[in-house]
Write an enzyme that holds these catalytic residues in place. Structure first.
Site, mmCIF file in Angstrom:
data_model
loop_
_atom_site.group_PDB
_atom_site.id
_atom_site.type_symbol
_atom_site.label_atom_id
_atom_site.label_comp_id
_atom_site.label_asym_id
_atom_site.label_seq_id
_atom_site.Cartn_x
_atom_site.Cartn_y
_atom_site.Cartn_z
ATOM 1 N N CYS A 56 0.836 -1.206 0.000
ATOM 2 C CA CYS A 56 0.000 0.000 0.000
ATOM 3 C C CYS A 56 0.869 1.252 0.000
ATOM 4 O O CYS A 56 1.577 1.534 0.961
ATOM 5 C CB CYS A 56 -0.926 -0.067 1.225
ATOM 6 S SG CYS A 56 -1.540 1.502 1.843
ATOM 7 N N CYS B 160 0.306 3.850 2.722
ATOM 8 C CA CYS B 160 0.773 3.331 4.015
ATOM 9 C C CYS B 160 2.270 3.584 4.155
ATOM 10 O O CYS B 160 2.747 4.026 5.199
ATOM 11 C CB CYS B 160 0.541 1.826 4.135
ATOM 12 S SG CYS B 160 -1.183 1.340 4.063
#
Ligand code: ZN
Length: 145
Positions: free
Chosen positions: A69, A72
């Site tokens: 991600c 993230c």
């Protein structure tokens, strides 16, 4: 006089009793001797997540994330900065949802990153989407008083 708090060691998972007055004095774990606050987010797995969330007397902030991600990964430095500001009042941790899919599903994590704040085993707040360090700290402080 001083009240004692249960603090879970991020290294050996032992529950320590730390007088609240000594929380800021870099306490060490009674079992493994390592600092119970490392100054950076603690990587959890399903087992250590359960221990931290259910046994800590301080609030536990968890970043539900995954290695694939992008947002993230970009939030990681901000999250580490936030940890330095929030500890030792709050345990700052992260959980790789790729490795703990069942746990993420049980907590109905639908998008990542999601920050969830737990206190005494109960989720008190959650926020989806990446934030900068200042916003993370402000968000947590709004919920832990
Ligand atoms: Zn320890």
């Amino acid at each position: 006089m001083s009240e004692s708090l249960h603090i879970v060691c991020p290294h050996c998972n032992t529950v320590n009793r730390v007088p609240s007055a000594r929380l800021h004095m870099h306490p060490s774990c009674g079992k493994c001797g390592r600092p119970v606050f490392a100054g950076h987010p603690v990587e959890l797995n399903a087992q250590t997540f359960a221990q931290q969330v259910s046994r800590s007397d301080i609030p536990v902030l968890v970043d539900f994330w995954a290695p694939w991600c992008g947002p993230c990964r970009s939030m990681a430095p901000a999250y580490a900065q936030a940890a330095q500001q929030l500890e030792p009042a709050v345990r700052v941790a992260k959980l790789n949802t790729e490795e703990a899919q069942e746990l993420a599903a049980r907590h109905a994590i639908r998008s990542i990153p999601t920050l969830a704040l737990f206190h005494h085993g109960r989720e008190v707040a959650r926020q989806a989407g990446a934030m900068d360090a200042g916003s993370i700290v402000a968000w947590v402080r709004r919920h832990v008083g």
